[in-house]
Design a protein around this motif. Structure first.
Motif, mmCIF file in Angstrom:
data_model
loop_
_atom_site.group_PDB
_atom_site.id
_atom_site.type_symbol
_atom_site.label_atom_id
_atom_site.label_comp_id
_atom_site.label_asym_id
_atom_site.label_seq_id
_atom_site.Cartn_x
_atom_site.Cartn_y
_atom_site.Cartn_z
ATOM 1 N N UNK A 136 34.426 35.501 39.936
ATOM 2 C CA UNK A 136 34.801 35.757 40.953
ATOM 3 C C UNK A 136 36.088 35.794 41.244
ATOM 4 N N UNK A 137 36.425 36.107 42.696
ATOM 5 C CA UNK A 137 37.773 35.057 42.926
ATOM 6 C C UNK A 137 37.686 33.661 44.067
ATOM 7 N N UNK A 189 41.004 43.311 39.782
ATOM 8 C CA UNK A 189 41.274 42.269 40.370
ATOM 9 C C UNK A 189 41.086 41.336 39.352
ATOM 10 N N UNK A 190 41.915 39.970 40.481
ATOM 11 C CA UNK A 190 41.782 38.466 39.629
ATOM 12 C C UNK A 190 40.849 37.619 39.851
ATOM 13 N N UNK A 191 39.586 38.577 39.091
ATOM 14 C CA UNK A 191 38.631 37.313 38.591
ATOM 15 C C UNK A 191 39.342 36.279 38.262
ATOM 16 N N UNK A 192 39.180 35.221 39.133
ATOM 17 C CA UNK A 192 40.179 33.906 38.175
ATOM 18 C C UNK A 192 39.125 32.727 38.132
ATOM 19 N N UNK A 193 37.829 32.976 38.535
ATOM 20 C CA UNK A 193 37.510 31.635 38.172
ATOM 21 C C UNK A 193 35.537 32.048 38.025
ATOM 22 N N UNK A 250 43.824 43.399 52.611
ATOM 23 C CA UNK A 250 43.583 42.154 51.635
ATOM 24 C C UNK A 250 41.889 42.410 51.025
ATOM 25 N N UNK A 251 41.685 42.336 49.558
ATOM 26 C CA UNK A 251 40.682 42.034 48.836
ATOM 27 C C UNK A 251 40.038 40.519 49.452
ATOM 28 N N UNK A 252 38.899 40.526 49.735
ATOM 29 C CA UNK A 252 38.359 39.365 50.207
ATOM 30 C C UNK A 252 38.985 38.604 51.362
ATOM 31 N N UNK A 253 37.859 37.185 51.956
ATOM 32 C CA UNK A 253 38.734 36.633 52.810
ATOM 33 C C UNK A 253 37.952 35.033 52.409
ATOM 34 N N UNK A 254 38.411 34.215 53.259
ATOM 35 C CA UNK A 254 37.681 32.993 53.304
ATOM 36 C C UNK A 254 35.843 32.417 52.661
ATOM 37 N N UNK A 255 35.409 33.729 53.588
ATOM 38 C CA UNK A 255 33.998 33.624 53.454
ATOM 39 C C UNK A 255 33.016 34.543 51.895
ATOM 40 N N UNK A 256 33.951 36.552 52.060
ATOM 41 C CA UNK A 256 33.993 36.904 51.067
ATOM 42 C C UNK A 256 34.836 37.262 49.842
ATOM 43 N N UNK A 257 34.013 37.135 48.495
ATOM 44 C CA UNK A 257 34.861 36.627 47.429
ATOM 45 C C UNK A 257 34.711 38.062 46.573
ATOM 46 N N UNK A 258 35.389 38.650 46.186
ATOM 47 C CA UNK A 258 35.055 39.757 44.936
ATOM 48 C C UNK A 258 34.680 39.080 43.964
ATOM 49 N N UNK A 259 33.776 39.713 43.007
ATOM 50 C CA UNK A 259 32.771 39.324 41.982
ATOM 51 C C UNK A 259 32.322 39.837 40.697
#
Length: 188
Positions: free
Chosen positions: A46-47, A61-65, A170-179
Motif C-alpha cells: 500500500x501507499x 502507484x507508489x506502493x512503498x509499504x 490526489x491519490x489517497x488521503x489520511x484514511x484511504x490509501x491505494x493498495x
C-alpha cells in the motif's frame, strides 16, 4: 527397521487415483504429519502517503509499504512491482483499489494493472463523476491472470475530465490509501 522406497516418479497403473496407506494411517510428507498447500507467493502493498496525479496521464502507484510478502517478490522501494519468483508460474489473483480526492464535474478515475509493461485490458476499471463537483471517488477491483516466472505486475491509475478541464488530483488521503494484494491460486 523401516523400509524405504526411492523413486523418481510414481504413476498409477489403472484407474484415476493412487492410494498411499490404509484408513487410519498417518502419512508423513516432508517430515510432517500432513502437508497443506499454501496460496503463496502472496503479498500486500500500500501507499504510506498520498500521490499527486497529473490530468490525463497514467501514473504508476507508489506502493512503498509492504504489509506482507511471503517470498520477497514485491519491490516496494524502486519499481513498485510484484515479480513472479522462479518456479512459481500459474494463476494469480490480484485485488487493488484507489481513492481519488476532489474530483470535478465530468471527471473520471481509472485503475489498471500492467503485465510486463503493457496494460491488462481485462483489469481496467473506470468510474465517472456526475454533476457533483469536489467529490472523491473510490474504486476497488480484482482479476485472476496467468503468469510465468519473471513476469511482473504493476499498478497504474489515471484521472482526468471528459470536457478537457480538471487539473492535478490526489491519490489517497489520511484514511484511504491505494493498495495491491496478490496470491498464487492453488489448484487453478
Amino acid at each position: 527397521m523401516a523400509s524405504q522406497i526411492k523413486v523418481n516418479e510414481i504413476i498409477k497403473q489403472s484407474g484415476s487415483s493412487i492410494t498411499i496407506g490404509e484408513s487410519g494411517d498417518t502419512i508423513n510428507l516432508a517430515g510432517s504429519a500432513y502437508a497443506v498447500a499454501a496460496n503463496t507467493p502472496a503479498f500486500g502493498a500500500s501507499q504510506s502517503g498520498t500521490q499527486t496525479l497529473s490530468t490525463g496521464s497514467w501514473s504508476k502507484v507508489t506502493l512503498d509499504t509492504e504489509n506482507w510478502d511471503t517470498d520477497s517478490a514485491f519491490d516496494n522501494s524502486t519499481n513498485y512491482r510484484f515479480t513472479v519468483p522462479s518456479g512459481e508460474g500459474g494463476k494469480y489473483l490480484f485485488n487493488y483499489g484507489g481513492y481519488c480526492v476532489s474530483m470535478t464535474t465530468n471527471g473520471y478515475f481509472q485503475l489498471n494493472l500492467y503485465k510486463n509493461g503493457s496494460e491488462l485490458r481485462a483489469s481496467a476499471h473506470r468510474s465517472y463523476m456526475s454533476s457533483t463537483a469536489s467529490a472523491s471517488m473510490n474504486i476497488t477491483a480484482s482479476i485472476c491472470v496467468s503468469l510465468a516466472a519473471a513476469d511482473y505486475i504493476e499498478f497504474y491509475v489515471i484521472q482526468g475530465n471528459t470536457d478537457g478541464g480538471g487539473g492535478n488530483r490526489t491519490l489517497g488521503d489520511s484514511n484511504y490509501k491505494a493498495f495491491l494484494t496478490g496470491m498464487k491460486v492453488i489448484g487453478a
